[in-house]
Design an enzyme around this catalytic site. Structure first.
Site: not given
Length: 860
Positions: A847, A685, A688, A788, A754-755
């Site tokens: 109504h 990670q 990235h 991934d 996220e992960h």
């Protein structure tokens, strides 16, 4: 090879010596070097020095090489061992002293002997030393040289024979001449220079590359001994035409050349002439080069010099030349924007702007790019270095720009601490030793200055909305540096654009099958039917979003995985129009991997653009790009900002999948975890981007186990091709030690990663404890990489803590649910009073009446 020498004490003039790359200057000292050598580059000269201080001053002044006598060199060797050997030479004296210099630890690049050339040529010790020295290359490249200083004009044949055994000849200027034939007791300098040249051509000519002051190739010609001698004599470009004899360049056209330098290549079988080109250019087609028109900085410089002489009326460049204050202001403005640029594209764009205005400033002062490069070369020769601190006013300005954010904004995430030299190491925190505020700070991500990003993206979106395809093409040229004829590729796609090797195609096919199987199982195909009370039936059914836009990051990268993760659920959902957008490569094409996936998922259009302009094109539509109803896909902060701006524009009517921040992972590891596996997941990670954040929550881990993980992080990271990125992201990340798994999962849920990767015993038993996460990777054999790419789950996930309220992309991302209700007469009669009462309470008489008018009929 011949090396000229001159002795200033004899009143010798430099004249033709300027054309040579190496010149020995005798009796030039620290006291007189400036007056003797002038203001030109001193990098070609070899000067003698008797002590360290003088040597360093001369080297700082840009002198190419400092020559010491042997005894001095051996005494001061340790004081100059920081100086490149390329800059040092030693007068060895006699051949008997060779063994003495060989004892030095810091070997110079030049050794100078003195004596009779013929005798030295027969000395086996000298020849053996010369041959071995040539093989012992310098640390910075290039061969060491053995030179013999002669006291008379040598025979040309002797120069040639000495060159064959790596012996150069230093010839004092009084024995050199440009006359042909040479005067008595002298040799022609051109003939002497060419005595070392080699050619295998039947006509005896030498290929010659002609370059300008910036070493840009102008053309290929041929030289002869005669033409080289004539060129040195006249100081102009003179070559050997294979049909017309001596060719005085520009004699008829006026495009003459001023000779600046002549040198051999490394094998002495080709020449390089460095010239200052005059007139229209070198080529007979009136271009500067035979290899086409100028480009880049050379073209800019040429245009600016032309504008200075004759700028069109109303020209912006002319305005800059005439308004020094405006030009200075633009330089400072562009420098600031370059400092603020974040992405590779922005840095390149802002740097280009700054270079334009900087060169305009130089041209205004009569300074050429070649002059700038000469100064760069001169500065690179300095031995002593200044601290390099900024001036106080700029330090103060920078410090002021980095003041803490206003109280209304969230506090920044913890800053990286200094790590030991060269070691890649995460920060460390112990949950038992930090305060509740410090724990809360660990949960925060780095602040994203959204207002600045929004201000940059808004003009891009407005341009695309107002000018459509024209704006997309302009912005693609600006940001992606690609001139395209069209903005989109329509299906069906040509087989040529999808050509892949079988191994890659098989990998994509298997990933496709797994991802499709998992996302197909998610599809909501059954209609939900509930009778809420007798005669009242409510239902809910799914329908695909008709037109969707999928953003796939890329350009120079190859990202078929993102295309799979977005395209497959859109296909499963049944979207009628799938528009995929991805940045083009430098040649304007789309990577075949992405095109192959686009074909498999049934994409109808591939937009050849990236960034905010691609998002805007899909959100608003252009002449060729369909407007979509929803945009999904990851991207940088500009892509995210564009998605959010489009979603907030009610005139656009587009939705997005989720907000997004930098990629992140949280790993929970216990005492039985494998340190190598844990480190590899953290690093997968961290590579990235520099803004990625990785967190290790160590549950009940000993110091020894933690040390093993830290060692694996450093060792594995050091071997990665993207180690430079890891060196930036890992120090921003941290390890948090907690007492047990329960505390670890509490922190993870608060962080909402996220992960989430579980490197713990019986990892599947911890799944019920997970409340917030984009995707969970369970156990030692479930690396994030599988999710991934190919296990089946989706990798487009909520980041920045958004997993508290957002799901990752899935099949239901591409559908909407429609509800229906059907009432029988009996059902309306049963429900009518409730509806009428509530409508009356809200004051909505129409109504109430819509029910009352029906109920009245039913109750007659």
């Amino acid at each position: 090879m011949i090396i000229p020498a001159f002795d200033e004490s004899n009143g010798s003039q430099k004249d033709f010596l300027a054309f040579f790359s190496d010149v020995l200057a005798e009796n030039v000292t620290i006291a007189n070097y400036e007056s003797v050598l002038g203001n030109d580059s001193k990098a070609t000269y070899w000067l003698c020095a008797s002590n360290v201080d003088d040597a360093l001053k001369l080297l700082d002044a840009g002198v190419g090489k400092i020559i010491f006598n042997l005894d001095t060199y051996l005494q001061i060797e340790n004081d100059i061992n920081h100086v490149s050997p390329q800059r040092l030479g030693v007068v060895v004296g006699s051949s008997q002293s060779l063994s003495k210099i060989q004892q030095a630890a810091h070997q110079p690049s030049v050794y100078i002997l003195a004596g009779d050339l013929a005798t030295i040529a027969q000395d086996s010790n000298v020849v053996e030393f010369a041959v071995s020295a040539k093989k012992n290359l310098l640390p910075e490249g290039g061969a060491r040289r053995i030179c013999v200083l002669t006291d008379r004009a040598p025979q040309l044949e002797l120069i040639s024979s000495l060159d064959k055994v790596n012996l150069d000849v230093i010839v004092p200027k009084q024995f050199l001449t440009t006359s042909s034939p040479a005067e008595s007791g002298k040799i022609n300098i051109g003939q002497a220079f060419m005595a070392s040249a080699i050619t295998d051509r039947a006509d005896g000519l030498y290929p010659t590359m002609v370059v300008d002051e910036r070493k840009v190739a102008l053309g290929l010609v041929y030289s002869s001994v005669e033409s080289v001698a004539e060129s040195i004599k006249t100081g102009t470009g003179v070559y050997q035409s294979r049909t017309r004899g001596l060719w005085y360049k520009g004699a008829t056209s006026g495009a003459t050349q001023t000779l600046l330098n002549v040198q051999f290549d490394c094998d002495a079988d080709a020449l390089q002439f460095t010239v200052r080109q005059n007139g229209s250019g070198f080529c007979h087609l009136n271009t500067k080069s035979c290899f086409g028109a100028e480009s880049g900085i050379s073209a800019l410089e040429k245009t600016l010099f032309q504008r200075k002489q004759n700028a069109p009326e109303g020209s912006y460049t002319a305005r800059l030349f005439n308004d020094a204050k405006l030009l200075n202001a633009k330089i400072m403005e562009e420098a600031e924007e370059l400092c603020e640029a974040n992405t590779k594209e922005d840095v390149a764009w802002e740097a280009a702007d700054l270079i334009y205005f900087a060169i305009t400033r130089c041209v205004a002062a009569g300074v050429s790019v070649s002059d700038i490069e000469k100064n760069l070369d001169k500065k690179s020769l300095k031995i002593s270095r200044r601290p390099g601190n900024a001036k106080p006013k700029w330090e103060a300005a920078q410090n002021n720009s980095e003041k803490p954010a206003a109280p209304a904004q969230p506090a920044a995430a913890p800053q990286p601490v200094a790590t030991e030299s060269g070691r890649i190491k995460m920060n460390y925190h112990d949950a038992t030793k930090i305060s509740s505020k410090e724990r809360a700070d660990l949960l925060k991500r780095p602040i994203i200055n959204s207002s600045d990003i929004m201000s940059r993206v808004t003009p891009i979106i407005n341009a695309v909305r107002e000018r459509g395809d024209a704006a997309v093409l302009e912005l693609t040229a600006k940001f992606d540096r690609v001139q395209l004829p069209t903005t989109v590729i329509k299906a069906p796609f040509s087989p040529e654009c999808m050509q892949l090797d079988e191994k890659t195609k098989a990998a994509i096919d298997q990933a496709y099958d797994n991802i499709y199987k998992f996302h197909d199982a998610q599809m909501d195909r059954e209609t939900l039917v509930v009778e809420t009370m007798p005669g009242v039936v409510c239902s809910r059914f799914a329908r695909p979003i008709e037109k969707v836009g999928l953003y796939v990051p890329g350009g120079t990268a190859v990202l078929p995985s993102s295309a799979l993760m977005l395209g497959i659920p859109a296909k499963v959902a049944g979207c009628k129009q799938i528009v995929l957008a991805t940045p083009p490569r430098p040649d304007g094409s789309i990577v075949p991997d992405v095109m192959y996936v686009a074909h498999k998922v049934g994409a109808t259009h591939v937009v050849t653009a990236g960034g905010a302009q691609a998002v805007a094109a899909m959100a608003y539509g252009t002449e060729t790009i369909p407007k979509v109803d929803k945009i999904c896909g990851p991207g940088n902060q500009y892509v995210t900002a564009a998605k959010m701006l489009a979603q907030n524009d009610s005139s656009c009517l587009v939705s997005i999948d989720m907000p997004a921040g930098p990629s992140e992972v949280l790993v929970v590891a216990d005492q039985n975890s494998n340190p190598a596996y844990v480190a590899s997941d953290l690093l997968s990670q961290a590579e990235h981007g520099a803004d990625s954040q990785v967190v290790l929550v160590a549950a009940g881990i000993t110091d020894e186990k933690l040390a093993e993980i830290e060692e694996q992080i450093h060792v594995q990271a050091s071997r990665l091709p993207r180690v430079d990125i890891v060196r930036q992201s890992i120090p921003k990340s941290y390890t948090l030690r907690v007492a047990n798994l329960s505390e670890a999962m509490d922190f993870s849920n608060d962080y909402a990663p996220e992960h989430l990767i579980l490197h713990i015993d019986n990892a599947e038993d911890a799944i019920p404890l997970v409340q917030n996460a984009g995707s969970v990777f369970v156990g030692a054999y479930s690396p994030e990489s599988c999710g991934d790419y190919a296990s089946g789950t989706n990798h487009t996930l909520p980041t920045y803590g958004y997993s508290r309220m957002y799901s990752g992309v899935n099949t239901l991302t591409f559908v909407k649910h429609i509800t229906s209700q059907q009432l029988t007469a009996d059902g309306l009669n049963r429900l009518g009073d409730t509806v009428m009462q509530l409508a009356e309470r809200e004051g909505l008489e129409a109504h109430r009446n819509a029910v009352a008018i029906r109920v009245a009929d039913l109750r007659k």
